[in-house]
Design a protein around this motif. Structure first.
Motif, short mmCIF file in Angstrom:
data_model
loop_
_atom_site.label_atom_id
_atom_site.label_comp_id
_atom_site.label_asym_id
_atom_site.label_seq_id
_atom_site.Cartn_x
_atom_site.Cartn_y
_atom_site.Cartn_z
N GLU A 1 -19.33 -0.33 20.69
CA GLU A 1 -18.78 -0.28 19.87
C GLU A 1 -18.18 -2.06 18.95
N HIS A 2 -19.04 -2.70 18.46
CA HIS A 2 -18.50 -3.85 17.73
C HIS A 2 -18.33 -4.14 16.96
N TRP A 3 -17.00 -5.20 16.29
CA TRP A 3 -16.93 -5.54 15.02
C TRP A 3 -16.73 -6.97 14.67
N GLY A 4 -16.89 -7.66 13.66
CA GLY A 4 -17.21 -8.79 13.23
C GLY A 4 -15.47 -8.99 12.89
N GLN A 5 -15.37 -10.00 12.39
CA GLN A 5 -13.40 -10.71 11.51
C GLN A 5 -13.85 -10.12 10.46
N GLY A 6 -14.83 -10.01 9.53
CA GLY A 6 -14.10 -9.95 8.19
C GLY A 6 -14.37 -11.59 7.69
N THR A 7 -15.18 -10.21 6.43
CA THR A 7 -15.36 -11.53 5.05
C THR A 7 -14.63 -11.35 4.22
N GLN A 8 -13.97 -11.95 3.20
CA GLN A 8 -12.90 -11.20 1.70
C GLN A 8 -14.09 -11.14 0.54
N VAL A 9 -14.06 -10.12 -0.22
CA VAL A 9 -14.81 -10.16 -1.17
C VAL A 9 -13.27 -9.91 -2.33
N ILE A 10 -13.76 -10.75 -3.44
CA ILE A 10 -12.92 -10.73 -4.75
C ILE A 10 -12.73 -10.34 -5.81
N VAL A 11 -13.10 -9.25 -5.97
CA VAL A 11 -13.49 -9.21 -7.81
C VAL A 11 -12.82 -9.63 -8.38
N GLU B 1 -19.33 -12.61 10.24
CA GLU B 1 -20.08 -12.09 9.05
C GLU B 1 -20.38 -13.17 7.69
N SER B 2 -20.75 -13.44 6.43
CA SER B 2 -20.61 -15.12 5.84
C SER B 2 -21.00 -14.40 4.51
N GLY B 3 -20.76 -15.07 3.26
CA GLY B 3 -21.30 -14.02 2.17
C GLY B 3 -20.11 -13.96 1.43
N GLY B 4 -18.58 -13.98 1.98
CA GLY B 4 -17.75 -13.52 1.03
C GLY B 4 -17.21 -14.42 0.12
N VAL C 1 -16.05 -13.17 -7.41
CA VAL C 1 -16.86 -13.23 -7.98
C VAL C 1 -16.10 -12.22 -9.23
N GLN C 2 -16.56 -12.50 -9.96
CA GLN C 2 -16.96 -11.22 -11.84
C GLN C 2 -17.14 -10.52 -12.04
N PRO C 3 -15.88 -9.35 -12.28
CA PRO C 3 -17.04 -7.66 -12.57
C PRO C 3 -18.29 -7.84 -13.37
N GLY C 4 -19.39 -7.18 -12.36
CA GLY C 4 -20.58 -6.89 -12.74
C GLY C 4 -21.28 -7.91 -12.27
N GLY C 5 -20.47 -8.87 -11.57
CA GLY C 5 -21.40 -9.65 -10.37
C GLY C 5 -21.85 -9.38 -9.06
N SER C 6 -22.71 -10.52 -8.34
CA SER C 6 -23.09 -9.82 -6.94
C SER C 6 -23.53 -10.67 -5.82
N LEU C 7 -22.85 -10.20 -4.66
CA LEU C 7 -22.55 -10.59 -3.48
C LEU C 7 -23.85 -10.73 -2.76
N ARG C 8 -24.01 -11.30 -1.36
CA ARG C 8 -24.71 -10.76 -0.30
C ARG C 8 -23.75 -11.12 1.15
N LEU C 9 -23.80 -9.98 1.13
CA LEU C 9 -22.87 -10.72 2.83
C LEU C 9 -24.04 -10.26 4.31
N SER C 10 -23.93 -11.55 4.41
CA SER C 10 -24.65 -11.26 5.94
C SER C 10 -23.51 -11.26 7.15
N CYS C 11 -24.06 -10.72 8.32
CA CYS C 11 -23.66 -10.35 9.44
C CYS C 11 -24.48 -11.31 11.04
N ALA C 12 -24.50 -11.96 11.60
CA ALA C 12 -25.22 -12.73 12.48
C ALA C 12 -24.52 -12.26 14.08
N ALA C 13 -26.11 -10.85 14.82
CA ALA C 13 -25.27 -10.90 16.08
C ALA C 13 -25.53 -11.33 16.85
N SER C 14 -24.69 -11.54 17.91
CA SER C 14 -25.18 -12.02 19.29
C SER C 14 -24.98 -11.76 20.50
#
Length: 117
Positions: A105-115, A6-9, A12-25
């Protein structure tokens, strides 16, 4: 070796936007249903969005109309567009992949989002 990265975390301020991506291999990406889950501090893990191999989507009620999941099979990547964020969206966001034929089933390591303001 299967990897979901994952990436993109970020902050961000309230009302804002983010785009998270997850690249699989290491998987046949087009065979997998992909999703995003999150774990907020002190709360249980919550599935927020999912997309099937055919492109059908579903969302948690808490994010409907604000989050959009999409996938690019050519890039083996799944995205989560987060709009109109609020502090309750603060969490670690995890990418997930599920193969309905093999039940892998597989999981990524996670990306932090703070609003926060």
């Amino acid at each position: 070796q299967v990897q979901l990265v994952e990436s993109g975390g970020g902050l961000v301020q309230p009302g804002g936007s983010l785009r998270l991506s997850c690249a699989a291999s290491g998987i046949i990406f087009k065979a997998y249903a992909m999703g995003w889950s999150r774990r907020a501090p002190g709360k249980q893990r919550e599935s927020v969005a999912a997309i099937t191999s055919g492109g059908s989507t579903n969302y948690a009620d808490s994010v409907k109309g604000r989050f959009t999941i999409s996938r690019d099979n050519a890039k083996a990547t799944v995205y989560l567009q987060l709009n109109n964020l609020n502090p309750e969206d603060t969490a670690v966001y995890y990418c997930t992949g599920f193969n309905p034929v093999t039940n892998d089933e597989h999981w990524g390591q996670g990306t932090q989002v703070i609003v926060s303001s």
